[in-house]
Design a protein around this motif. Structure first.
Motif, PDB file in Angstrom:
ATOM      1  N   ALA A  32       0.845  -1.191   0.000  1.00  0.00           N
ATOM      2  CA  ALA A  32       0.000   0.000   0.000  1.00  0.00           C
ATOM      3  C   ALA A  32       0.878   1.237   0.000  1.00  0.00           C
ATOM      4  O   ALA A  32       2.040   1.191   0.390  1.00  0.00           O
ATOM      5  N   GLY A  33       0.335   2.354  -0.435  1.00  0.00           N
ATOM      6  CA  GLY A  33       1.082   3.605  -0.397  1.00  0.00           C
ATOM      7  C   GLY A  33       0.503   4.609  -1.368  1.00  0.00           C
ATOM      8  O   GLY A  33      -0.526   4.376  -2.005  1.00  0.00           O
ATOM      9  N   ASN A  34       1.186   5.739  -1.493  1.00  0.00           N
ATOM     10  CA  ASN A  34       0.774   6.793  -2.410  1.00  0.00           C
ATOM     11  C   ASN A  34       1.601   6.687  -3.685  1.00  0.00           C
ATOM     12  O   ASN A  34       2.781   6.331  -3.648  1.00  0.00           O
ATOM     13  N   LEU A  35       0.974   7.038  -4.825  1.00  0.00           N
ATOM     14  CA  LEU A  35       1.712   7.049  -6.084  1.00  0.00           C
ATOM     15  C   LEU A  35       2.638   8.255  -6.082  1.00  0.00           C
ATOM     16  O   LEU A  35       2.201   9.407  -6.031  1.00  0.00           O
ATOM     17  N   ALA A  36       3.940   7.983  -6.099  1.00  0.00           N
ATOM     18  CA  ALA A  36       4.923   9.063  -6.028  1.00  0.00           C
ATOM     19  C   ALA A  36       5.320   9.548  -7.417  1.00  0.00           C
ATOM     20  O   ALA A  36       5.577  10.724  -7.620  1.00  0.00           O
ATOM     21  N   ARG A  37       5.339   8.624  -8.402  1.00  0.00           N
ATOM     22  CA  ARG A  37       5.813   9.011  -9.723  1.00  0.00           C
ATOM     23  C   ARG A  37       5.280   8.032 -10.765  1.00  0.00           C
ATOM     24  O   ARG A  37       5.221   6.831 -10.527  1.00  0.00           O
ATOM     25  N   PHE A  38       4.885   8.568 -11.942  1.00  0.00           N
ATOM     26  CA  PHE A  38       4.526   7.745 -13.095  1.00  0.00           C
ATOM     27  C   PHE A  38       5.698   7.766 -14.061  1.00  0.00           C
ATOM     28  O   PHE A  38       6.225   8.826 -14.381  1.00  0.00           O
ATOM     29  N   ASN A  39       6.095   6.618 -14.548  1.00  0.00           N
ATOM     30  CA  ASN A  39       7.229   6.528 -15.462  1.00  0.00           C
ATOM     31  C   ASN A  39       6.809   6.419 -16.927  1.00  0.00           C
ATOM     32  O   ASN A  39       7.665   6.370 -17.802  1.00  0.00           O
ATOM     33  N   VAL A  40       5.513   6.338 -17.189  1.00  0.00           N
ATOM     34  CA  VAL A  40       5.023   6.231 -18.564  1.00  0.00           C
ATOM     35  C   VAL A  40       3.948   7.282 -18.788  1.00  0.00           C
ATOM     36  O   VAL A  40       3.378   7.820 -17.841  1.00  0.00           O
ATOM     37  N   THR A  41       3.672   7.552 -20.034  1.00  0.00           N
ATOM     38  CA  THR A  41       2.634   8.521 -20.385  1.00  0.00           C
ATOM     39  C   THR A  41       1.454   7.777 -20.996  1.00  0.00           C
ATOM     40  O   THR A  41       1.621   6.652 -21.499  1.00  0.00           O
ATOM     41  N   PRO A  42       0.266   8.358 -20.958  1.00  0.00           N
ATOM     42  CA  PRO A  42      -0.899   7.682 -21.546  1.00  0.00           C
ATOM     43  C   PRO A  42      -0.651   7.369 -23.020  1.00  0.00           C
ATOM     44  O   PRO A  42      -0.117   8.188 -23.765  1.00  0.00           O
ATOM     45  N   GLY A  43      -0.971   6.158 -23.414  1.00  0.00           N
ATOM     46  CA  GLY A  43      -0.830   5.729 -24.787  1.00  0.00           C
ATOM     47  C   GLY A  43       0.534   5.156 -25.124  1.00  0.00           C
ATOM     48  O   GLY A  43       0.741   4.648 -26.217  1.00  0.00           O
ATOM     49  N   GLN A  44       1.495   5.245 -24.167  1.00  0.00           N
ATOM     50  CA  GLN A  44       2.845   4.729 -24.428  1.00  0.00           C
ATOM     51  C   GLN A  44       2.835   3.209 -24.404  1.00  0.00           C
ATOM     52  O   GLN A  44       2.184   2.598 -23.562  1.00  0.00           O
ATOM     53  N   HIS A  45       3.543   2.596 -25.341  1.00  0.00           N
ATOM     54  CA  HIS A  45       3.658   1.140 -25.398  1.00  0.00           C
ATOM     55  C   HIS A  45       4.689   0.706 -24.345  1.00  0.00           C
ATOM     56  O   HIS A  45       5.765   1.292 -24.255  1.00  0.00           O
ATOM     57  N   VAL A  46       4.380  -0.295 -23.536  1.00  0.00           N
ATOM     58  CA  VAL A  46       5.310  -0.783 -22.517  1.00  0.00           C
ATOM     59  C   VAL A  46       5.556  -2.270 -22.729  1.00  0.00           C
ATOM     60  O   VAL A  46       4.709  -2.982 -23.240  1.00  0.00           O
ATOM     61  N   GLU A  47       6.739  -2.695 -22.328  1.00  0.00           N
ATOM     62  CA  GLU A  47       7.120  -4.106 -22.395  1.00  0.00           C
ATOM     63  C   GLU A  47       6.880  -4.742 -21.025  1.00  0.00           C
ATOM     64  O   GLU A  47       6.763  -4.048 -20.017  1.00  0.00           O
ATOM     65  N   ALA A  48       6.871  -6.055 -20.987  1.00  0.00           N
ATOM     66  CA  ALA A  48       6.748  -6.766 -19.709  1.00  0.00           C
ATOM     67  C   ALA A  48       7.967  -6.417 -18.849  1.00  0.00           C
ATOM     68  O   ALA A  48       9.096  -6.384 -19.325  1.00  0.00           O
ATOM     69  N   VAL A  54       5.877   4.423  -9.328  1.00  0.00           N
ATOM     70  CA  VAL A  54       6.599   4.203  -8.068  1.00  0.00           C
ATOM     71  C   VAL A  54       5.656   4.543  -6.928  1.00  0.00           C
ATOM     72  O   VAL A  54       5.007   5.598  -6.937  1.00  0.00           O
ATOM     73  N   ILE A  55       5.584   3.634  -5.950  1.00  0.00           N
ATOM     74  CA  ILE A  55       4.731   3.838  -4.779  1.00  0.00           C
ATOM     75  C   ILE A  55       5.607   4.291  -3.620  1.00  0.00           C
ATOM     76  O   ILE A  55       6.665   3.734  -3.358  1.00  0.00           O
ATOM     77  N   SER A  56       5.161   5.303  -2.916  1.00  0.00           N
ATOM     78  CA  SER A  56       5.892   5.828  -1.764  1.00  0.00           C
ATOM     79  C   SER A  56       5.164   5.431  -0.482  1.00  0.00           C
ATOM     80  O   SER A  56       3.976   5.694  -0.341  1.00  0.00           O
ATOM     81  N   ASN A  57       5.913   4.791   0.449  1.00  0.00           N
ATOM     82  CA  ASN A  57       5.346   4.424   1.742  1.00  0.00           C
ATOM     83  C   ASN A  57       6.448   4.571   2.795  1.00  0.00           C
ATOM     84  O   ASN A  57       7.240   3.654   3.015  1.00  0.00           O
ATOM     85  N   PRO A  58       6.544   5.738   3.452  1.00  0.00           N
ATOM     86  CA  PRO A  58       7.609   5.982   4.430  1.00  0.00           C
ATOM     87  C   PRO A  58       7.589   4.998   5.596  1.00  0.00           C
ATOM     88  O   PRO A  58       8.638   4.688   6.162  1.00  0.00           O
ATOM     89  N   GLN A  59       6.440   4.481   5.958  1.00  0.00           N
ATOM     90  CA  GLN A  59       6.378   3.538   7.075  1.00  0.00           C
ATOM     91  C   GLN A  59       7.134   2.252   6.752  1.00  0.00           C
ATOM     92  O   GLN A  59       7.826   1.699   7.600  1.00  0.00           O
ATOM     93  N   ILE A  60       7.011   1.774   5.525  1.00  0.00           N
ATOM     94  CA  ILE A  60       7.733   0.562   5.141  1.00  0.00           C
ATOM     95  C   ILE A  60       9.234   0.828   5.121  1.00  0.00           C
ATOM     96  O   ILE A  60      10.033   0.013   5.571  1.00  0.00           O
ATOM     97  N   VAL A  61       9.645   2.004   4.614  1.00  0.00           N
ATOM     98  CA  VAL A  61      11.067   2.363   4.583  1.00  0.00           C
ATOM     99  C   VAL A  61      11.612   2.450   6.007  1.00  0.00           C
ATOM    100  O   VAL A  61      12.689   1.919   6.309  1.00  0.00           O
ATOM    101  N   ASN A  62      10.868   3.103   6.904  1.00  0.00           N
ATOM    102  CA  ASN A  62      11.306   3.211   8.304  1.00  0.00           C
ATOM    103  C   ASN A  62      11.393   1.845   8.966  1.00  0.00           C
ATOM    104  O   ASN A  62      12.325   1.568   9.724  1.00  0.00           O
ATOM    105  N   ALA A  63      10.422   0.984   8.692  1.00  0.00           N
ATOM    106  CA  ALA A  63      10.452  -0.364   9.268  1.00  0.00           C
ATOM    107  C   ALA A  63      11.664  -1.134   8.763  1.00  0.00           C
ATOM    108  O   ALA A  63      12.321  -1.854   9.522  1.00  0.00           O
TER     109      ALA A  63
END
Length: 190
Positions: A32-48, A54-63
C-alpha cells in the motif's frame, strides 16, 4: 478468372481519430502507499517488466531501516559474545598466575614459620623478608592481570564503536569505554 492467394488487404475510412483499447487495465501493487511518480505517459507502449509507477510508503522504509539497525546491533552483540569467549582463556591464565603468586606467598610464610620455630623465635613476626621468587610471582601476576584488563577494555571499546556507529549506544557510553581503555593502557605500561 483470378487465382486465390494471400495478400495485404487495406481499407481506407473517411474518418480520423485515435485507436485505443476499449478496456482499461488494472495493475495491482504488492504494498500500500501513495503514487509518487509515473514513469510512462498515456498511450505509451510498454514491455513486460517495465516500471510503470513508483509507490511511496515511508512507514515501510522506516520499518526496513529499523530492522536493519536491529540486525546490525544483534550482529555486534554476537561478535562481542564471540570475543568474550576468546578472552576467557586469557582471564583464566591471569587467575592461574595470581593463584601461583598466592601459593608462593603461602610457601614463603610456611618456611618462615618453620625457621622461626627451629630458631626458637615467635612465629609470624616476618623475619627474613620476601624472597625474590615470591616478588617475581607477584610481579608476573600483576602484569598478567594488567594485560588481561587492557585487552578486555580494548575489545569493549572496539565493540562499542561499532554499536555507536549503528546507533545502539549513546556517545557517553562510547566515551566511558574509551576512558577505561586508555586508563588500562596506562596501567599496563606501569
Amino acid at each position: 478468372m483470378q487465382t486465390i492467394a494471400y495478400a495485404t488487404f487495406q481499407t481506407r475510412l473517411p474518418e480520423t481519430g485515435t485507436l485505443q483499447r476499449p478496456e482499461p487495465q488494472t495493475l495491482s501493487a504488492l504494498v500500500a502507499g501513495n503514487l509518487a511518480r509515473f514513469n510512462v505517459t498515456p498511450g505509451q507502449h510498454v514491455e513486460a517488466g517495465t516500471v510503470v509507477a513508483v509507490i511511496s510508503n515511508p512507514q515501510i522504509v522506516n520499518a526496513a531501516d529499523t530492522a536493519h539497525a536491529t540486525y546490525l546491533a544483534a550482529a555486534a552483540r554476537s561478535e562481542t559474545a564471540d570475543e568474550n569467549n576468546a578472552v576467557l582463556p586469557l582471564q583464566n591464565r591471569s587467575s592461574v598466575v595470581q593463584a601461583e603468586a598466592a601459593l608462593e606467598q603461602a610457601r614463603f610464610n610456611l618456611n618462615q614459620a618453620r625457621q622461626d620455630v627451629s630458631a626458637g623465635a615467635q612465629s609470624g613476626l616476618g623475619y627474613g623478608g620476601t624472597s625474590s621468587g615470591e616478588q617475581r610471582a607477584v610481579a608476573d601476576a600483576a602484569v598478567a592481570n594488567a594485560t588481561t584488563q587492557a585487552r578486555e577494555s580494548q575489545r569493549i571499546f572496539t565493540a562499542n564503536q561499532d554499536l555507536y556507529t549503528n546507533k545502539a549506544i549513546s556517545r557517553d557510553g562510547l566515551e566511558q569505554s574509551r576512558a577505561k581503555y586508555e586508563q588500562d593502557q596506562v596501567n599496563l605500561k606501569q
